[in-house]
Design a protein around this motif. Structure first.
Motif, PDB file in Angstrom:
ATOM      1  N   VAL A 165       6.640 -27.100 -36.656  1.00 13.64           N
ATOM      2  CA  VAL A 165       7.808 -26.671 -35.882  1.00 13.64           C
ATOM      3  C   VAL A 165       9.001 -27.469 -36.396  1.00 13.64           C
ATOM      4  O   VAL A 165       9.156 -28.650 -36.090  1.00 13.64           O
ATOM      5  N   HIS A 166       9.834 -26.821 -37.185  1.00 14.53           N
ATOM      6  CA  HIS A 166      10.929 -27.503 -37.880  1.00 14.53           C
ATOM      7  C   HIS A 166      12.233 -27.268 -37.127  1.00 14.53           C
ATOM      8  O   HIS A 166      12.496 -26.181 -36.640  1.00 14.53           O
ATOM      9  N   PRO A 211      -2.535 -22.402 -39.375  1.00 13.56           N
ATOM     10  CA  PRO A 211      -2.179 -23.407 -40.382  1.00 13.56           C
ATOM     11  C   PRO A 211      -1.188 -22.901 -41.427  1.00 13.56           C
ATOM     12  O   PRO A 211      -0.528 -23.709 -42.093  1.00 13.56           O
ATOM     13  N   THR A 212      -1.067 -21.576 -41.575  1.00 15.07           N
ATOM     14  CA  THR A 212      -0.151 -21.026 -42.580  1.00 15.07           C
ATOM     15  C   THR A 212       1.094 -20.412 -41.961  1.00 15.07           C
ATOM     16  O   THR A 212       1.835 -19.700 -42.631  1.00 15.07           O
ATOM     17  N   THR A 213       1.336 -20.677 -40.669  1.00 13.48           N
ATOM     18  CA  THR A 213       2.528 -20.185 -39.982  1.00 13.48           C
ATOM     19  C   THR A 213       3.449 -21.347 -39.652  1.00 13.48           C
ATOM     20  O   THR A 213       3.000 -22.375 -39.141  1.00 13.48           O
ATOM     21  N   HIS A 214       4.737 -21.182 -39.954  1.00 12.15           N
ATOM     22  CA  HIS A 214       5.725 -22.217 -39.657  1.00 12.15           C
ATOM     23  C   HIS A 214       6.864 -21.626 -38.836  1.00 12.15           C
ATOM     24  O   HIS A 214       7.261 -20.475 -39.043  1.00 12.15           O
ATOM     25  N   HIS A 229       3.500 -17.001 -43.204  1.00 17.60           N
ATOM     26  CA  HIS A 229       4.342 -16.318 -42.223  1.00 17.60           C
ATOM     27  C   HIS A 229       5.337 -17.323 -41.669  1.00 17.60           C
ATOM     28  O   HIS A 229       4.966 -18.427 -41.265  1.00 17.60           O
ATOM     29  N   THR A 230       6.612 -16.953 -41.647  1.00 17.42           N
ATOM     30  CA  THR A 230       7.683 -17.827 -41.172  1.00 17.42           C
ATOM     31  C   THR A 230       8.454 -17.119 -40.068  1.00 17.42           C
ATOM     32  O   THR A 230       8.825 -15.950 -40.213  1.00 17.42           O
TER      33      THR A 230
END
Length: 316
Positions: free
Chosen positions: A216-217, A186-189, A111-112
């Motif tokens: 968190v990019h 862990p699979t969310t960015h 999930h993004t």
């Protein structure tokens, strides 16, 4: 990271959009280099003070190699690059470009969530294109001051991922981070780009919500950087050159005066062009480019703005 190359491209179209944003479509004589979402190009800008390089994110479909799309804000507080482009660039003219480069790629995620503030929506649009092509789960939150300053509003409804885009305007429905920030996983960015205040707000909220820093990019278009400080010495291990960097000087400028040039483009510590390896010494980081983990490694410095605490030894 994509390798950079010099290109001469044609301005196929110029659209003066809302919010003092100019949209450019650039084309070449053949297929353009391959890019991935998050990539930017360096664009040569002719100003009254001389030519300068400025960085602009690609906003279109990364899979479309027939054209590159840019959104460029006319920022009266900038150092002249965007204002000069708005004044000078016309459809049919050519521009000099280097790139693409990508310091802001998408990570593998289930999930993004994308946050674009104003002109910061440009890399988010490219990310949305790429995520849609992959059939990935994502949402793009696009915030502006008002509907009258919302660039790309004419194309958003027709995008194949229009249902994944949510618009917010400060004078109407404001972005509520408490309501839309996903739970840490862990699979969310999370990705964010826009004015520094907007970015700091989103980043602080995401980390306070429990998201890991490396999930968190962020990509800064500009930054308020104070490059001044106490004098320090820089030794260059390969060349044998040693210089003193004064209180209002920078490493790059001090070395350039002695004939050793480090390539510099943004001069604000946001593009990464001037990153140089450090062999010894304590770094006083002033940039927005390196991650916290990279800073803790203490082996790289942005020579356009960061400083040393005492003597630094560089691998040049």
């Amino acid at each position: 990271m994509q390798n950079s190359s010099a290109l001469v491209l044609t301005v196929a179209e110029r659209i003066d959009d809302k919010g003092d944003i100019m949209r450019l479509t650039l084309t070449g004589e053949g297929p353009l280099p391959e890019v991935a979402a998050g990539a930017h190009i360096d664009l040569l800008v002719e100003t009254p003070e001389g030519p300068i390089w400025r960085q602009y994110s690609l906003a279109g479909d990364p899979a479309d190699r027939t054209q590159w799309q840019l959104g460029i804000l006319k920022d009266p507080d900038s150092r002249g690059g965007s204002v000069a482009l708005h004044q000078l660039v016309k459809a049919g003219e050519t521009v000099h470009v280097e790139g693409p480069r990508n310091h802001f790629p998408l990570a593998q995620a289930d999930h993004t969530v994308l946050f674009g503030g104003g002109i910061g929506v440009t890399p988010m649009l490219a990310m949305a294109w790429e995520l849609h092509a992959k059939g990935a789960d994502f949402t793009l939150h696009y915030a502006t001051r008002s509907a009258e300053r919302c660039a790309f509003a004419d194309v958003l409804p027709g995008l194949p991922f229009a249902d994944n885009v949510v618009l917010y305007h400060d004078d109407a429905q404001k972005l509520d981070l408490d309501a839309v920030m996903p739970a840490p996983n862990p699979t969310t960015h999370v990705y964010v780009c826009g004015p520094q205040g907007f970015m700091d707000w989103v980043i602080a909220h995401a980390e306070a919500s429990g998201h890991a820093t490396d999930h968190v990019h962020r990509e800064y278009f500009s930054a308020d950087v104070d490059a001044s400080g106490d004098s320090f010495d820089v030794e260059c291990a390969q060349s044998g050159l040693t210089v003193t960097v004064g209180p209002d000087d920078t490493i790059a400028k001090a070395l350039a005066r002695e004939g050793l040039k480090i390539e510099v483009k943004c001069e604000e510590g946001i593009c990464g062009t001037c990153v140089t390896d450090v062999l010894e010494g304590e770094i006083d980081h002033r940039d927005q480019f390196l991650t916290e983990d990279e800073r803790e490694d203490n082996d790289q410095i942005c020579a356009c703005c960061s400083r040393g605490r005492g003597k630094l030894v560089l691998d040049i």
